[in-house]
Structure formats: C-alpha cells, structure tokens
Design a protein around this motif. Structure first.
Motif, PDB file in Angstrom:
ATOM      1  N   MET A   1     -34.653  35.906   9.083  1.00 27.15           N
ATOM      2  CA  MET A   1     -35.915  35.609   9.234  1.00 27.15           C
ATOM      3  C   MET A   1     -36.516  35.002  10.553  1.00 27.15           C
ATOM      4  SD  MET A   1     -39.161  35.703   8.103  1.00 27.15           S
ATOM      5  CE  MET A   1     -39.264  36.028   6.240  1.00 27.15           C
ATOM      6  N   LEU A   2     -37.542  35.498  11.397  1.00 31.32           N
ATOM      7  CA  LEU A   2     -38.027  34.982  12.270  1.00 31.32           C
ATOM      8  C   LEU A   2     -39.386  34.703  12.314  1.00 31.32           C
ATOM      9  CD1 LEU A   2     -37.112  33.919  15.462  1.00 31.32           C
ATOM     10  CD2 LEU A   2     -37.740  36.464  15.908  1.00 31.32           C
ATOM     11  N   ASP A   3     -39.925  33.423  12.296  1.00 30.32           N
ATOM     12  CA  ASP A   3     -41.256  33.261  12.185  1.00 30.32           C
ATOM     13  C   ASP A   3     -41.658  31.801  12.712  1.00 30.32           C
ATOM     14  OD1 ASP A   3     -40.929  31.079  10.299  1.00 30.32           O
ATOM     15  OD2 ASP A   3     -42.195  32.046   8.749  1.00 30.32           O
ATOM     16  N   LEU A   4     -42.962  31.610  12.673  1.00 30.72           N
ATOM     17  CA  LEU A   4     -43.401  30.397  13.461  1.00 30.72           C
ATOM     18  C   LEU A   4     -43.515  29.035  12.603  1.00 30.72           C
ATOM     19  CD1 LEU A   4     -46.594  31.759  15.046  1.00 30.72           C
ATOM     20  CD2 LEU A   4     -44.548  31.214  16.251  1.00 30.72           C
ATOM     21  N   PHE A   5     -43.168  29.394  11.097  1.00 25.12           N
ATOM     22  CA  PHE A   5     -43.695  28.324  10.315  1.00 25.12           C
ATOM     23  C   PHE A   5     -42.452  27.571   9.595  1.00 25.12           C
ATOM     24  CE2 PHE A   5     -47.276  31.209  10.479  1.00 25.12           C
ATOM     25  CZ  PHE A   5     -48.175  30.403  10.817  1.00 25.12           C
ATOM     26  N   GLY A   6     -41.688  28.496   9.035  1.00 24.52           N
ATOM     27  CA  GLY A   6     -40.482  28.047   8.179  1.00 24.52           C
ATOM     28  C   GLY A   6     -40.914  27.134   6.813  1.00 24.52           C
ATOM     29  N   ARG A  23     -47.761  29.267  18.603  1.00 29.38           N
ATOM     30  CA  ARG A  23     -48.861  29.020  17.449  1.00 29.38           C
ATOM     31  C   ARG A  23     -49.457  30.452  17.192  1.00 29.38           C
ATOM     32  NH1 ARG A  23     -54.104  28.833  18.856  1.00 29.38           N
ATOM     33  NH2 ARG A  23     -53.732  28.545  20.843  1.00 29.38           N
ATOM     34  N   PHE A  24     -49.633  30.686  16.108  1.00 30.27           N
ATOM     35  CA  PHE A  24     -50.367  32.066  15.511  1.00 30.27           C
ATOM     36  C   PHE A  24     -51.646  32.076  15.706  1.00 30.27           C
ATOM     37  CE2 PHE A  24     -52.079  35.029  12.648  1.00 30.27           C
ATOM     38  CZ  PHE A  24     -50.914  36.069  12.329  1.00 30.27           C
ATOM     39  N   GLY A  25     -52.165  33.504  16.112  1.00 28.92           N
ATOM     40  CA  GLY A  25     -53.329  33.613  16.640  1.00 28.92           C
ATOM     41  C   GLY A  25     -53.597  32.965  17.980  1.00 28.92           C
ATOM     42  N   ALA A  26     -52.637  32.751  18.894  1.00 27.99           N
ATOM     43  CA  ALA A  26     -52.870  32.519  20.321  1.00 27.99           C
ATOM     44  C   ALA A  26     -52.852  33.825  21.078  1.00 27.99           C
ATOM     45  CB  ALA A  26     -51.593  31.823  20.709  1.00 27.99           C
ATOM     46  N   GLY A  27     -52.550  34.989  20.598  1.00 27.10           N
ATOM     47  CA  GLY A  27     -52.623  36.199  21.302  1.00 27.10           C
ATOM     48  C   GLY A  27     -51.489  36.669  22.044  1.00 27.10           C
ATOM     49  N   ALA A  28     -50.621  35.700  22.296  1.00 27.93           N
ATOM     50  CA  ALA A  28     -49.524  35.911  23.198  1.00 27.93           C
ATOM     51  C   ALA A  28     -48.276  35.468  22.317  1.00 27.93           C
ATOM     52  CB  ALA A  28     -49.334  35.658  24.805  1.00 27.93           C
ATOM     53  N   ARG A  29     -47.459  36.303  22.424  1.00 19.00           N
ATOM     54  CA  ARG A  29     -45.970  35.938  21.731  1.00 19.00           C
ATOM     55  C   ARG A  29     -45.078  35.503  22.891  1.00 19.00           C
ATOM     56  NH1 ARG A  29     -48.335  35.749  18.052  1.00 19.00           N
ATOM     57  NH2 ARG A  29     -47.789  33.456  18.394  1.00 19.00           N
ATOM     58  N   ASP A  30     -44.201  34.497  22.326  1.00 14.75           N
ATOM     59  CA  ASP A  30     -43.110  34.088  23.457  1.00 14.75           C
ATOM     60  C   ASP A  30     -41.906  35.381  23.380  1.00 14.75           C
ATOM     61  OD1 ASP A  30     -40.695  33.211  24.523  1.00 14.75           O
ATOM     62  OD2 ASP A  30     -40.786  31.180  23.309  1.00 14.75           O
ATOM     63  N   ARG A  31     -42.285  36.074  24.215  1.00 20.43           N
ATOM     64  CA  ARG A  31     -41.332  37.324  24.283  1.00 20.43           C
ATOM     65  C   ARG A  31     -39.812  37.061  24.366  1.00 20.43           C
ATOM     66  NH1 ARG A  31     -45.124  41.019  26.264  1.00 20.43           N
ATOM     67  NH2 ARG A  31     -43.617  42.578  26.731  1.00 20.43           N
ATOM     68  N   GLY A  32     -39.346  36.035  25.193  1.00 22.96           N
ATOM     69  CA  GLY A  32     -38.147  35.728  25.166  1.00 22.96           C
ATOM     70  C   GLY A  32     -37.341  35.298  24.095  1.00 22.96           C
ATOM     71  N   GLY A  33     -38.379  34.271  23.327  1.00 20.24           N
ATOM     72  CA  GLY A  33     -38.027  33.756  22.151  1.00 20.24           C
ATOM     73  C   GLY A  33     -37.776  34.837  20.989  1.00 20.24           C
ATOM     74  N   VAL A  34     -38.864  35.725  20.913  1.00 19.06           N
ATOM     75  CA  VAL A  34     -38.775  36.791  19.950  1.00 19.06           C
ATOM     76  C   VAL A  34     -37.548  37.698  20.122  1.00 19.06           C
ATOM     77  CG1 VAL A  34     -40.046  39.138  19.065  1.00 19.06           C
ATOM     78  CG2 VAL A  34     -41.253  36.968  19.528  1.00 19.06           C
ATOM     79  N   LEU A  35     -37.425  38.025  21.373  1.00 18.49           N
ATOM     80  CA  LEU A  35     -36.394  38.917  21.501  1.00 18.49           C
ATOM     81  C   LEU A  35     -34.659  38.381  21.215  1.00 18.49           C
ATOM     82  CD1 LEU A  35     -37.375  40.920  24.736  1.00 18.49           C
ATOM     83  CD2 LEU A  35     -37.462  41.752  22.378  1.00 18.49           C
ATOM     84  N   ALA A  36     -34.715  36.992  21.889  1.00 16.85           N
ATOM     85  CA  ALA A  36     -33.459  36.188  21.617  1.00 16.85           C
ATOM     86  C   ALA A  36     -33.193  36.104  20.240  1.00 16.85           C
ATOM     87  CB  ALA A  36     -33.537  34.814  22.445  1.00 16.85           C
ATOM     88  N   GLY A  37     -34.254  35.649  19.405  1.00 20.57           N
ATOM     89  CA  GLY A  37     -34.208  35.228  17.884  1.00 20.57           C
ATOM     90  C   GLY A  37     -33.615  36.415  17.216  1.00 20.57           C
TER      91      GLY A  37
END
Length: 374
Positions: A1-6, A23-37
C-alpha cells in the motif's frame, strides 16, 4: 500500500506500507515518490498482479502512463482517464453520445452565480466554487450551475459492457470556503423503492455504458449525476474506486476482487444487493488538532488517523458507517455516530490534556491538512 495518510486501519490491513509525501487535493503528485514507492513495494513482494489507483491521479494521465510502463494497471489507463477527466474532451464526448451534460466554458461569462468554477481533475467537491463573472484561471473551467439532487451510479465495466452495482444518494457538508464539500453517500436496500424514476435510472446506465465502450473504461467506476424530477445531467465519470467503497463492499465477494476481474476484461457475476441500506459519512474536524490523542475507535469508524497525527481544521478526521432497514434510519444513525466520535475526541483530549492549535487561516483554493479522498 502506498498512500499519503497511513491511517490505523490501513496499517492493520496492509502487508506492506510506504508513505507518500505531499498533500491530497494539491493537484500534482510527487512523481518520483510514486514511482519509487511502487517499484519498492513490487520488489519486496516478489512481483505483483498489478496496481490499483485511487483518488488523486485524475489530473495526471502522464503519470499514469509512466506507472503503466512499469506495472500492469488494474483499471483505467492513461488515455481513458484523459478522455474522461479533461473537461472539454468529456463535454464533446457527451455531446457526440447524446448524453445530457451541463454547458462548460473557459470564459468569459457575465452571469454572476450562474456558473461553478471547478478544477480540472479535481475530486471531493472541495475545489468547487460559485463563480463570479470572468474567465477561468489555468487548470480550471466553468460549468453551468444546474438544479437537482446528487446521485452516483456505481458500476463495473470490462470495456464492452457494464454491470450496475448501486445508485448511491450523495450529500454535502458545506463550509464557508468549500460550499460543495463532499460529505457522504448511501445505498438503499434491494427491496427499497428507487430514489429516482426508473426511466432516469435506465438512461443514466445507458450513458455509462456508451461512455465505457467509447473510452475502453475497465474496473470499478461511478457516474455522478444531478436529477431534477424528470430531467438529469451527467456531471462526470470517476474512472476508479472512490469514496463509496465502504458503502458498496457488502456482497459476499469482496469488491476489490470484482474490480480486478472487470479490469482484466472478465466481467464477474454480481451477487444480489444486500437487504439493508448502508451509508458512510465523513467527519470533518471542527478545529485544528495538533496531535490526535490515542482513541478507542468503534468498529464502525474508518480512515482512523494515527495517534499523534496532525489534522487541520475543516479537514476530514475519519469516516463513520452505518446500516439499517431504510435510508432514513441509516442517515439518523450516521448523525448519531458522528456526534459520538466528536464526543469521544473531546473526552480523550480532556483526559490526556491535549492542546489544539489556534485555527489556521484558510484562503479559497488552498486546502489545509487531510483532504477528502473521493
């Protein structure tokens, strides 16, 4: 599981978890963090069947494409998401398929209050404002304000056909800066009278079917609508599992399995809907909580923030669920349980001498802390 809250219940269920910054709702995701996670989770698991995306990716089909290049997607692909979540492409598609949809514009408009300002790819309703006259800023659009009650047709699609799961009634929890903030949803029991005319329900299902075929949509999705007597308008398609999971996951076969089967192009058989009605409602924080105290959570509470978590004022604190013989009983129980959560928080804070921070100032268009996950 990969998410912002835990959240506590997430950690209790997940075999492995990695936090995602942002932060959810910010419109842009941490691309590197998503792919690496995702890569790390896949490697630790020795490979995966695929990736199921939740909220927050609607405005980033290019990121979805990068994920799809590394992992199998179990659900809508990047082109499908782009076709359904780009507001002008979607409006054109609805017009071509003869689906009623509110007029949209980039501006300028002159009728103050007759238009809503929405963020492209936004979710949860917190991004919606009543528009003043003018032109939409970048990454936003204007949608004509229509009358009616909010409903969503929740369905499975294998890209060729759909299977409706439930028509959920939805409601809002307005705040001064977020007048259209999502609050909750309810699905009636299988023997209950339908909340809208059968003709309208059939037309909504037909529209969802045509859109699914036109875009290749697969997996669990929902069609958000406004219904006003004998008229209705399709507002949007959410091409992924959403906030109604707690309401829909009541059949013997887990909803995630049904989603995966449909996403793989194999429409599963759908068991009968439950007899009872079921609902879920978000409890929003009345004030900023600098550190959530240890709480003895009732079983009907979901999205439980961990002790020590920071929850900003007006951000979602948790979700309560309820079932009952009819819609009125469920709504009453949801209200009761939401009040019980607030009382539990107050009682525990007092006994532990926890302190609240001073309420944070908020500006339109800027969310603070946790945001709805719809």
């Amino acid at each position: 599981m990969l998410d912002l809250f835990g959240d506590e219940d997430t950690l209790a269920l997940a075999e492995n978890y990695r936090p995602l910054p942002g932060r959810f709702g910010a419109g842009a995701r941490d691309r590197g963090g998503v792919l690496a996670g995702l890569d790390a989770l896949s490697e630790e698991a020795g490979g995966t069947l695929g990736v199921v995306l939740g909220s927050g990716f609607e405005g980033a089909p290019d990121l979805i494409a990068e994920i799809a290049a590394r992992h199998r997607l179990l659900g809508a692909g990047p082109e499908t998401v782009a076709a359904l979540k780009d507001p002008f492409r979607f409006a054109a598609l609805c017009e071509r398929l003869a689906i009623p949809h509110p007029p949209i514009a980039a501006g300028p408009v002159t009728e103050r209050g007759a238009w809503l300002l929405k963020q492209a790819g936004g979710c949860g309703g917190s991004h919606i404002r009543v528009s003043a006259a003018g032109t939409a800023p970048p990454d936003h659009y204007l949608q004509a304000r229509m009358p009616g009650r909010a409903f969503a047709l929740n369905f499975l699609s294998d890209g060729r056909r759909i299977e409706p799961l439930a028509l959920t009634e939805q409601w809002q929890a307005p705040s001064p800066l977020r007048p259209f903030r999502y609050a909750g949803a309810l699905a009636r029991g299988r023997d209950a009278a339908a909340p809208i005319p059968a003709r309208i329900a059939g037309e909504i299902a037909g529209a969802a079917h045509r859109l699914a075929r036109a875009t290749g949509l697969t997996g669990l999705a929902s069609a958000d609508c406004l219904v006003d007597g004998e008229r209705w308008w399709l507002l949007e398609i959410n091409p992924r599992p959403g906030a109604t999971l707690d309401v829909l996951d009541r059949r013997p076969t887990p909803l995630l399995i049904l989603h995966i089967e449909a996403a793989l192009g194999r429409m599963p058989s759908i068991e009968a809907a439950p007899v009872d009605a079921t609902g879920a409602e978000i409890c929003y924080a009345a004030r900023t909580c600098a550190a959530v105290p240890p709480l003895d959570w009732p079983d009907h509470v979901r999205d439980r923030p961990r002790a020590g978590s920071h929850v900003a004022r007006d951000a979602p604190f948790c979700t309560v669920t309820a079932s009952g013989p009819d819609a009125a009983a469920v709504k009453e129980e949801l209200r009761t349980r939401a009040e019980e959560v607030r009382a539990l928080l107050e009682e525990t804070e007092n006994s532990h001498e926890f302190q609240h921070e001073r309420a944070e100032p908020q500006r339109p268009g800027r969310a603070a802390g946790r945001e709805p996950r719809r």
